[in-house]
Write an enzyme that holds these catalytic residues in place. Structure first.
Site, short mmCIF file in Angstrom:
data_model
loop_
_atom_site.label_atom_id
_atom_site.label_comp_id
_atom_site.label_asym_id
_atom_site.label_seq_id
_atom_site.Cartn_x
_atom_site.Cartn_y
_atom_site.Cartn_z
N LYS A 139 -2.52 6.69 1.57
CA LYS A 139 -2.32 7.08 2.96
C LYS A 139 -1.28 8.19 2.99
CE LYS A 139 -2.00 4.85 7.47
NZ LYS A 139 -3.20 5.44 8.07
N GLU A 142 -16.02 6.39 5.26
CA GLU A 142 -15.23 5.90 6.39
C GLU A 142 -15.05 6.96 7.45
OE1 GLU A 142 -11.12 4.95 5.61
OE2 GLU A 142 -11.03 6.29 3.90
N ARG A 186 0.83 -1.21 0.00
CA ARG A 186 0.00 0.00 0.00
C ARG A 186 0.87 1.25 0.00
NH1 ARG A 186 -4.38 0.43 4.69
NH2 ARG A 186 -2.58 1.08 5.90
N1 PLP Z 1 -8.99 4.50 6.83
C1 PLP Z 1 -8.16 5.50 7.13
C2 PLP Z 1 -8.44 6.84 6.58
C3 PLP Z 1 -7.04 5.24 7.95
O1 PLP Z 1 -6.20 6.22 8.27
C4 PLP Z 1 -6.82 3.95 8.44
C5 PLP Z 1 -5.66 3.65 9.27
O2 PLP Z 1 -4.64 3.25 8.81
C6 PLP Z 1 -7.72 2.95 8.09
C7 PLP Z 1 -8.80 3.26 7.30
C8 PLP Z 1 -7.49 1.56 8.55
O3 PLP Z 1 -6.49 0.95 7.78
P1 PLP Z 1 -5.62 -0.21 8.37
O4 PLP Z 1 -6.56 -1.26 8.82
O5 PLP Z 1 -4.78 -0.66 7.25
O6 PLP Z 1 -4.85 0.36 9.49
C1 COI Z 2 -3.73 3.84 11.71
O1 COI Z 2 -2.56 3.52 11.56
O2 COI Z 2 -4.61 3.06 12.09
C2 COI Z 2 -4.13 5.19 11.44
O3 COI Z 2 -5.23 5.44 11.13
C3 COI Z 2 -3.22 6.28 11.57
C4 COI Z 2 -3.86 7.33 12.40
C5 COI Z 2 -3.48 7.17 13.82
C6 COI Z 2 -3.61 8.65 11.83
#
Ligand code: PLP
Ligand code: COI
Length: 333
Positions: free
Chosen positions: A177, A213, A75
């Site tokens: 991200k 989200e 990612r």
């Molecule tokens: N959506 C956003 C905008 C995020 O910042 C995060 C955190 O990383 C997620 C979703 C969840 O992603 P992940 O499960 O890969 O941490």
């Molecule tokens: C995560 O890593 O789960 C995030 O969403 C980053 C967040 C703390 C800004």
């Protein structure tokens, strides 16, 4: 270690690697957690910055394991490419994460604490330019810190405010991200907090009718007929936690997984809802406030039964109490 919050504390070492003259130099571990950057660095003025978030967990037997680092590596490549930053090879990303965790094993919270070592890989444009063009020089780093859950009081259902402002554009940066997305969600979050909510939930930026989200977590729900439903859109970040929950829902709990639109004014078919992510883990959602109405999910102040099962499966896989289902864990030897 006392109650763990989601705050930064300095650890023993972090990783830095510089890209210059078209090539990556050798990365090193360093004790210093401050950077020396040109004041005109592209990361600072034009947001040329991408990051990742993942965790390492202490197992019952004391060993430490990292959850799905290869997924974060892939990612991250997408996020860096979109911002015209150089590629970090998947193996180099994982090796940097591994070295950093290994150098900080003493900082991985105990098995009993329920905490984890949060791992933050990032890339910054550090070349000085006045024009908004890609930098010629970059820094790739990995910094870690021990944490508890993002939302205080783990597993306590939260109340969300459906934001009237967007964080990303319909065909913009939502699937990446990058720091700018988080800057763009601060204002919505501040309105939510000032109104007494725990956080904001974003709708799709094109029609403002469908759930996308939370600022730092994906949305999922359980339908009346026991389907795990989660929306898909180019403006949603593809959460690795969400993908893991989909696997658990299908393979371990026997649920049907559905990717479909969830209209904000048609929530009656949903019996449980949650936010999921590395930092959020699973945070059950109690209610959504949209315009003048507040929709309270039937589970109210409790986590729903399926949400509880998903949480139990996910966290016990992460801590090594359940078998690793599909090469998700990298043990730090
Ligand atoms: N959506 C956003 C905008 C995020 O910042 C995060 C955190 O990383 C997620 C979703 C969840 O992603 P992940 O499960 O890969 O941490
Ligand atoms: C995560 O890593 O789960 C995030 O969403 C980053 C967040 C703390 C800004």
């Amino acid at each position: 270690m006392g109650y763990l919050t989601f705050e930064y504390t300095k650890t023993a070492a972090n990783y830095v690697r510089i890209y210059q003259d078209g090539a990556w130099q050798t990365g090193t571990l360093t004790e210093a957690d401050e950077l020396h950057l040109p004041s005109m660095a592209t990361a600072l003025h034009y947001g040329q910055e991408a990051f990742e978030g993942l965790k390492a967990f202490r197992r019952r037997d004391g060993r430490v394991q990292i959850f799905r680092p290869y997924e974060n590596a892939k990612r991250f490549q997408g996020s860096c490419a979109y911002l015209l930053m150089p590629t970090i090879e998947v193996d180099d990303f994982v090796s940097a994460v591994y070295q950093t965790v290994k150098a900080n094993l003493d900082y991985v919270p105990s098995y009993e604490s329920g905490g984890a070592l949060y791992i933050r890989p990032y890339m910054l444009g550090i070349g000085a330019t006045l024009a908004p063009v890609p930098s010629k020089k970059y820094l790739f780093g990995v910094i870690v810190t021990p944490v508890g859950d993002l939302f205080k009081g783990a597993f306590k259902p939260v109340n969300l405010w459906v934001s009237t402002v967007d964080r990303v554009a319909p065909h913009g940066t939502g699937q990446y991200k990058i720091g700018g997305n988080y800057a763009a969600s601060l204002y919505a979050q501040s309105i939510a907090k000032s109104k007494g909510f725990d956080d904001s939930l974003f709708l799709d930026p094109l029609t403002h009718t469908k759930i996308e989200e939370v600022g730092a977590a994906n949305f999922f729900a359980i339908t009346k007929d026991n389907h795990y439903i989660t929306p898909e859109s180019p403006s949603i970040l593809k959460s690795i936690t969400n993908q893991s929950l989909q696997f658990i829902a299908k393979e371990q709990l026997g649920l049907t997984v559905v990717h479909d639109d969830i209209y904000i004014d048609q929530l009656d078919g949903l019996v449980e809802a949650g936010a999921c992510g590395t930092a959020a883990v699973i945070t059950p959602i109690r209610s959504l406030a949209y315009q003048d109405t507040v929709h309270v999910f039937p589970t109210n102040h409790q986590a729903g039964p399926i949400t509880q099962k998903l949480y139990e499966h996910l966290t016990s896989i992460q801590k090594g109490d359940r078998e690793d289902p599909a090469d998700w864990l990298l043990i730090v030897e």
